[in-house]
Design a protein around this motif. Structure first.
Motif, short mmCIF file in Angstrom:
data_model
loop_
_atom_site.label_atom_id
_atom_site.label_comp_id
_atom_site.label_asym_id
_atom_site.label_seq_id
_atom_site.Cartn_x
_atom_site.Cartn_y
_atom_site.Cartn_z
N GLU A 75 0.82 -1.22 0.00
CA GLU A 75 0.00 0.00 0.00
C GLU A 75 0.85 1.26 0.00
O GLU A 75 0.44 2.31 -0.54
N ASN A 76 2.04 1.20 0.59
CA ASN A 76 2.93 2.37 0.57
C ASN A 76 3.54 2.58 -0.81
O ASN A 76 3.74 3.72 -1.23
N ARG A 77 3.84 1.48 -1.48
CA ARG A 77 4.32 1.61 -2.86
C ARG A 77 3.23 2.20 -3.74
O ARG A 77 3.47 3.11 -4.53
N LYS A 78 2.03 1.65 -3.60
CA LYS A 78 0.95 2.04 -4.50
C LYS A 78 0.60 3.52 -4.36
O LYS A 78 0.19 4.17 -5.33
N ARG A 79 0.78 4.06 -3.17
CA ARG A 79 0.46 5.47 -2.95
C ARG A 79 1.33 6.38 -3.82
O ARG A 79 0.91 7.47 -4.19
N GLU A 80 2.53 5.93 -4.13
CA GLU A 80 3.44 6.75 -4.93
C GLU A 80 3.47 6.34 -6.40
O GLU A 80 4.16 6.96 -7.21
N GLU A 81 2.74 5.30 -6.74
CA GLU A 81 2.60 4.90 -8.14
C GLU A 81 1.44 5.66 -8.77
O GLU A 81 0.80 6.48 -8.13
N ASP A 82 1.18 5.38 -10.04
CA ASP A 82 0.14 6.11 -10.78
C ASP A 82 -0.95 5.16 -11.27
O ASP A 82 -1.10 4.91 -12.47
N PRO A 83 -1.73 4.60 -10.32
CA PRO A 83 -2.78 3.66 -10.72
C PRO A 83 -3.76 4.30 -11.70
O PRO A 83 -4.02 5.51 -11.63
N PHE A 84 -4.25 3.49 -12.62
CA PHE A 84 -5.29 3.85 -13.58
C PHE A 84 -4.78 4.67 -14.76
O PHE A 84 -5.53 4.89 -15.71
N THR A 85 -3.53 5.11 -14.73
CA THR A 85 -3.01 5.80 -15.92
C THR A 85 -2.85 4.84 -17.09
O THR A 85 -2.94 5.24 -18.25
N GLY A 86 -2.62 3.56 -16.80
CA GLY A 86 -2.54 2.58 -17.87
C GLY A 86 -3.86 2.45 -18.61
O GLY A 86 -3.88 2.30 -19.84
N GLY A 87 -4.97 2.50 -17.87
CA GLY A 87 -6.27 2.44 -18.51
C GLY A 87 -6.51 3.64 -19.42
O GLY A 87 -7.10 3.51 -20.49
N LEU A 88 -6.04 4.80 -19.00
CA LEU A 88 -6.15 5.99 -19.85
C LEU A 88 -5.28 5.84 -21.10
O LEU A 88 -5.69 6.22 -22.20
N ALA A 89 -4.09 5.29 -20.92
CA ALA A 89 -3.19 5.13 -22.07
C ALA A 89 -3.79 4.24 -23.15
O ALA A 89 -3.68 4.52 -24.34
N THR A 90 -4.47 3.17 -22.73
CA THR A 90 -4.98 2.21 -23.71
C THR A 90 -6.25 2.69 -24.40
O THR A 90 -6.81 1.97 -25.24
N LEU A 91 -6.68 3.90 -24.12
CA LEU A 91 -7.76 4.50 -24.90
C LEU A 91 -7.30 4.85 -26.31
O LEU A 91 -8.13 5.10 -27.18
N PHE A 92 -5.98 4.84 -26.52
CA PHE A 92 -5.43 5.29 -27.79
C PHE A 92 -4.81 4.11 -28.53
O PHE A 92 -4.32 3.17 -27.92
N PRO A 93 -4.85 4.13 -29.87
CA PRO A 93 -4.39 2.97 -30.65
C PRO A 93 -2.94 2.57 -30.38
O PRO A 93 -2.61 1.39 -30.38
N SER A 94 -2.07 3.56 -30.17
CA SER A 94 -0.69 3.25 -29.82
C SER A 94 -0.48 3.60 -28.35
O SER A 94 -0.77 4.73 -27.93
N SER A 95 0.03 2.65 -27.60
CA SER A 95 0.20 2.88 -26.16
C SER A 95 1.32 2.00 -25.62
O SER A 95 1.66 0.96 -26.20
N VAL A 96 1.88 2.45 -24.51
CA VAL A 96 2.87 1.68 -23.77
C VAL A 96 2.49 1.76 -22.30
O VAL A 96 2.37 2.86 -21.74
N VAL A 97 2.28 0.62 -21.67
CA VAL A 97 1.90 0.56 -20.26
C VAL A 97 2.90 -0.33 -19.53
O VAL A 97 3.09 -1.49 -19.89
N VAL A 98 3.55 0.25 -18.52
CA VAL A 98 4.55 -0.49 -17.74
C VAL A 98 3.86 -1.14 -16.54
O VAL A 98 3.09 -0.50 -15.83
N HIS A 99 4.15 -2.43 -16.32
CA HIS A 99 3.50 -3.20 -15.26
C HIS A 99 4.37 -3.33 -14.00
O HIS A 99 3.87 -3.70 -12.95
N ARG A 100 5.65 -3.02 -14.11
CA ARG A 100 6.53 -3.09 -12.94
C ARG A 100 6.52 -1.76 -12.21
O ARG A 100 6.39 -0.69 -12.80
N SER A 101 6.69 -1.84 -10.91
CA SER A 101 6.65 -0.66 -10.06
C SER A 101 7.85 0.25 -10.29
O SER A 101 8.96 -0.21 -10.58
#
Length: 255
Positions: free
Chosen positions: A39-65
């Protein structure tokens, strides 16, 4: 293209959305060394930005913290070593060995190589491209029940422009900000953040053809202490982002 730590999609058109801090996973060797609770890591990460990125035909979403490797910092500081590297957090039970650090830095190099290949293809096809460098930021650092940070100093949408050539891209930036603000958002430039390594790299690598907007969404779309989303606000942001990009593309690049 998908592997166990990022997903890349190459679609049509000159728009690419990138979420370098969406990820939360750690490889096993790092997970065994970290002193941080999830939970401390997640607070400083950017949850849900990956979902915004995939709204577009070309996207890159990183899964590692970012606590494994921060792709938005220079290579030399991409692995957090000391508390002052990462908001004063106690990072490690045991300092990572050299082989662990090199594995993280190898991921960094691979990421930039793969993204350069994607953007080179977009450059060849269209002569230009727009990168949406998507991030989010906290505004309730004093605690879940404390007052949020001042709205005056913390806009809903912060556009970081420290490395952009405004002589070349200024009209596009102005249109982007104006169109996003028309959806009822407080959109300002360089107030909270001015952009990091990734946007700088885009502008250095593609000085004539690449425009990267470092977009920071204030975490009004989620509870930054529980990690739970406000789906209505997320949907509102998603619609505004899509509408804004469509108008920018139509004005500057579609004949």
């Amino acid at each position: 293209m998908q592997n166990n730590w990022f997903t890349m999609s190459a679609g049509e058109g000159p728009i690419c959305a990138v979420a370098v801090h969406d990820g939360h996973n750690l490889r096993d060797a790092i997970a065994q060394l970290t002193a941080l609770k999830p939970e401390n890591r997640k607070r400083e990460e950017d949850p849900f930005t990956g979902g915004l990125a995939t709204l577009f035909p070309s996207s890159v979403v990183v899964h590692r913290s970012r606590f494994e490797v921060d792709l938005n910092r220079p290579l030399a500081s991409a692995v957090y070593r000391k508390p002052e590297d990462a908001w004063g957090l106690n990072l490690w039970h045991t300092d990572p060995a050299d082989e662990h650090l090199e594995a993280s830095l190898s991921m960094y190099r691979t990421f930039y190589q793969m993204v350069e290949s994607l953007l080179r293809t977009m450059e060849q096809r269209h002569g230009h491209f727009l990168v949406l460098d998507l991030h989010s930021y906290n505004h309730r650092r004093d605690g879940a029940d404390a007052e949020p940070a001042s709205a005056e100093e913390n806009p809903e949408i912060n556009i970081g422009l420290s490395t952009i050539n405004l002589d070349r891209w200024g009209p596009l930036v102005e249109t982007f900000c104006k169109e996003f603000a028309a959806h009822g958002f407080d959109v300002r430039q360089n107030i909270k953040f001015t952009g990091g390594r990734f946007s700088r790299w885009v502008h250095e690598t593609f000085p004539e053809s690449g425009c990267s907007l470092a977009i920071e969404f204030k975490k009004t779309f989620m509870d930054e202490w529980t990690g739970l989303p406000d789906q209505g606000q997320l949907d509102r942001i998603a619609q505004a982002l899509q509408d804004t990009v469509a108008k920018v593309e139509a004005k500057f690049w579609k004949q």
